[in-house]
Design an enzyme around this catalytic site. Structure first.
Site, PDB file in Angstrom:
ATOM      1  N   LYS A 190     -18.694 -17.835 -16.895  1.00 32.30           N
ATOM      2  CA  LYS A 190     -17.426 -18.751 -17.149  1.00 32.30           C
ATOM      3  C   LYS A 190     -17.938 -20.115 -17.499  1.00 32.30           C
ATOM      4  O   LYS A 190     -18.620 -20.358 -18.244  1.00 32.30           O
ATOM      5  CB  LYS A 190     -16.275 -18.586 -16.403  1.00 32.30           C
ATOM      6  CG  LYS A 190     -15.971 -16.917 -15.961  1.00 32.30           C
ATOM      7  CD  LYS A 190     -15.821 -16.090 -17.088  1.00 32.30           C
ATOM      8  CE  LYS A 190     -15.572 -14.692 -16.655  1.00 32.30           C
ATOM      9  NZ  LYS A 190     -15.627 -13.587 -17.543  1.00 32.30           N
ATOM     10  N   ARG A 246     -37.397  -8.868  -8.003  1.00 33.57           N
ATOM     11  CA  ARG A 246     -36.198  -8.112  -7.542  1.00 33.57           C
ATOM     12  C   ARG A 246     -35.693  -9.081  -6.301  1.00 33.57           C
ATOM     13  O   ARG A 246     -34.373  -8.828  -5.949  1.00 33.57           O
ATOM     14  CB  ARG A 246     -36.141  -6.784  -7.260  1.00 33.57           C
ATOM     15  CG  ARG A 246     -34.631  -6.134  -6.717  1.00 33.57           C
ATOM     16  CD  ARG A 246     -34.570  -4.620  -7.038  1.00 33.57           C
ATOM     17  NE  ARG A 246     -35.722  -3.825  -7.079  1.00 33.57           N
ATOM     18  CZ  ARG A 246     -36.344  -3.428  -5.777  1.00 33.57           C
ATOM     19  NH1 ARG A 246     -35.856  -4.109  -4.785  1.00 33.57           N
ATOM     20  NH2 ARG A 246     -37.335  -2.887  -5.985  1.00 33.57           N
ATOM     21  N   ASP A 248     -13.071 -17.034  -4.489  1.00 35.28           N
ATOM     22  CA  ASP A 248     -13.280 -16.932  -6.003  1.00 35.28           C
ATOM     23  C   ASP A 248     -12.997 -18.125  -6.455  1.00 35.28           C
ATOM     24  O   ASP A 248     -11.872 -18.534  -6.932  1.00 35.28           O
ATOM     25  CB  ASP A 248     -12.696 -15.664  -6.592  1.00 35.28           C
ATOM     26  CG  ASP A 248     -13.224 -15.471  -8.228  1.00 35.28           C
ATOM     27  OD1 ASP A 248     -13.869 -16.435  -8.765  1.00 35.28           O
ATOM     28  OD2 ASP A 248     -13.186 -14.377  -8.652  1.00 35.28           O
ATOM     29  N   TYR A 269      -8.812 -10.823  -9.366  1.00 33.10           N
ATOM     30  CA  TYR A 269      -9.378 -10.443 -10.628  1.00 33.10           C
ATOM     31  C   TYR A 269      -9.623  -9.092 -10.913  1.00 33.10           C
ATOM     32  O   TYR A 269     -10.026  -8.136 -10.015  1.00 33.10           O
ATOM     33  CB  TYR A 269     -10.964 -11.082 -10.894  1.00 33.10           C
ATOM     34  CG  TYR A 269     -11.570 -10.462 -12.005  1.00 33.10           C
ATOM     35  CD1 TYR A 269     -11.039 -10.476 -13.600  1.00 33.10           C
ATOM     36  CD2 TYR A 269     -12.771  -9.538 -11.913  1.00 33.10           C
ATOM     37  CE1 TYR A 269     -11.739  -9.986 -14.448  1.00 33.10           C
ATOM     38  CE2 TYR A 269     -13.235  -9.346 -13.130  1.00 33.10           C
ATOM     39  CZ  TYR A 269     -12.746  -9.516 -14.220  1.00 33.10           C
ATOM     40  OH  TYR A 269     -13.380  -8.825 -15.475  1.00 33.10           O
TER      41      TYR A 269
HETATM   42  C1  LIG Z   1     -11.732 -14.920 -11.705  1.00 30.18           C
HETATM   43  C2  LIG Z   1     -12.842 -14.089 -11.899  1.00 30.18           C
HETATM   44  N1  LIG Z   1     -13.799 -13.740 -11.078  1.00 30.18           N
HETATM   45  C3  LIG Z   1     -14.634 -12.867 -11.302  1.00 30.18           C
HETATM   46  C4  LIG Z   1     -15.076 -12.309 -12.554  1.00 30.18           C
HETATM   47  C5  LIG Z   1     -16.020 -11.312 -12.744  1.00 30.18           C
HETATM   48  O1  LIG Z   1     -17.100 -11.857 -13.510  1.00 30.18           O
HETATM   49  P1  LIG Z   1     -18.225 -11.212 -14.418  1.00 30.18           P
HETATM   50  O2  LIG Z   1     -17.486 -10.827 -15.761  1.00 30.18           O
HETATM   51  O3  LIG Z   1     -19.262 -11.976 -14.531  1.00 30.18           O
HETATM   52  O4  LIG Z   1     -18.763 -10.015 -13.943  1.00 30.18           O
HETATM   53  C6  LIG Z   1     -14.037 -12.623 -13.655  1.00 30.18           C
HETATM   54  C7  LIG Z   1     -14.353 -12.210 -14.871  1.00 30.18           C
HETATM   55  O5  LIG Z   1     -13.636 -12.349 -15.840  1.00 30.18           O
HETATM   56  C8  LIG Z   1     -13.004 -13.553 -13.237  1.00 30.18           C
HETATM   57  O6  LIG Z   1     -12.176 -14.167 -14.239  1.00 30.18           O
END
Ligand SMILES: Cc1ncc(COP(=O)(O)O)c(C=O)c1O
Length: 372
Positions: A195, A46, A170, A98
């Site tokens: 992604k 962890r 992000d 998001y």
């Molecule tokens: C721009 C963006 N940030 C963060 C996330 C969240 O990521 P996760 O689905 O791996 O938790 C996503 C998910 O689609 C995303 O498109």
């Protein structure tokens, strides 16, 4: 070293076996010597494990950071950054962050005593106007999901610097292959490695990459250790494997994105295309300044509203109807339906993740779907 070379060699090191591909260490616990001192760098999974550390060593230099933390998901990464802030902190969030991050703020963080302001960061003066004495974090997302809005990273960083606030961006959609936020003044790059880093729609992960290995990094590391949002070793390994091809995949995603957006421009069934590579896009000038190319993500707006958009989605043959993004295959999604009843996303909007197929085939599929 160029980015293309860095990704191929990222974090790679041969051990005594001489294996070229990295091993996966599944052990949850690590032996101590007779004096109860750890024999190696790890004690319990962890906190850290060798495969996760290898991934973090691969990630940090790709963004130009001193340190990185890997997480179980992009959500876990973003949430941990918030959990590491002092109680009562004020955070400025982009209006098109998001969706599930916005849900986290609405359903949890406000209950836990954090204050949040939402700003349209396409105009940086809105960020300045949202500042409060307790502003600790300015969170950016550019290009944003799903409206593909572009934020002037350097301008917002300057506002944050004057206010003494930390910045986090992000960078999931652009990846460091196309956009280098830490070079533009950002303190932390946030990623859903689910992604483009993973790149094959088969692994979930997240990352925070820190410009400095400082107290902000230590606070996030502590929060991850105590709250337990680490990735499984196999997932760390899969993300590492994805990284090796990141540069060449992003080049094709971007070339295809540009070709599809240009091929759809002016289509009579569309009212708008949100893609910063198009000269008429409101984010084009800023994106051109801070991105090396414009990526594989776009949204299209279908004339005739929700019903017309749903019909287009129903007719695609090559695109897969699914959420998420950044894999080899092209995806199409009626975003408001995926986000659910609380969604503010326009009902006529379809989000496209442009994959690695030939762009002529992708365009042909979209055109037949739009023709009806
Ligand atoms: C721009 C963006 N940030 C963060 C996330 C969240 O990521 P996760 O689905 O791996 O938790 C996503 C998910 O689609 C995303 O498109």
């Amino acid at each position: 070293m160029r980015f293309e070379t860095k990704v191929v060699h990222a974090g790679l090191r041969t051990d005594q076996t001489g294996a070229v591909a990295p091993p996966i260490h599944l052990s949850t616990t690590f032996e101590r010597d007779p004096a109860s001192e750890p024999i190696g760098a790890d004690t319990y999974i962890r906190e850290s494990n060798p495969t996760q550390t290898q991934l973090e060593n691969a990630l940090a230099p790709l963004e130009g950071g001193e340190a990185a933390l890997a997480f179980a998901s992009g959500m876990a990464a973003g949430v941990t950054a918030i959990q590491s802030l002092p109680p009562g902190s004020h955070i400025i969030l982009p209006d098109d962050a998001y969706y599930t991050y916005r849900t986290a703020f609405d359903d949890f963080f406000s209950r836990w005593g954090f204050e949040v302001s939402v700003a349209d960061m396409a105009d940086p003066t809105n960020v300045r106007a949202a500042l409060r004495p307790k502003t600790k974090l300015i969170w950016m997302e550019t290009p944003s999901n799903p409206l593909v809005k572009v934020v002037d990273i350097a301008a917002v960083c300057e506002i944050a610097r004057q206010a003494g606030a930390t910045t986090m961006l992000d960078n999931t959609w652009a990846t460091p292959a196309l956009q280098r936020p830490l070079d533009l003044g950002v303190d932390i790059a946030l990623h859903s490695t689910t992604k483009y880093f993973g790149g094959h729609s088969d692994v979930m992960g997240g990352a925070l990459i820190f410009k400095k290995s400082d107290q902000v990094y230590e606070a996030c590391k502590h929060a991850r250790h105590v709250l337990g949002s680490v990735p499984a070793p196999f997932n760390s390994w899969l993300v590492m494997r994805g990284i090796r091809t990141l540069a060449c995949r992003m080049r094709v995603h971007s070339d295809n994105g540009m070709a599809v957006a240009a091929g759809l421009e002016g289509h009579t069934a569309l009212s708008q295309i949100h893609y910063p590579g198009l000269k008429d896009d409101p984010g084009h000038a800023v994106a051109k300044k801070q991105m090396s190319s414009f990526g594989g993500m776009m949204s299209i707006r279908v004339k005739g509203g929700r019903d017309a958009a749903m019909k287009v989605v129903a007719r695609v043959k090559l695109f897969t109807r699914a959420t998420s993004l950044g894999g080899t295959e092209s995806l199409i999604e009626h975003r408001a339906s995926s986000e659910g009843p609380g969604s503010k996303t326009p009902q006529d909007l379809l989000r496209l993740s442009i994959g690695l197929e030939h762009h002529d085939d992708l365009l042909a599929d979209l055109k037949q779907a739009l023709a009806g």
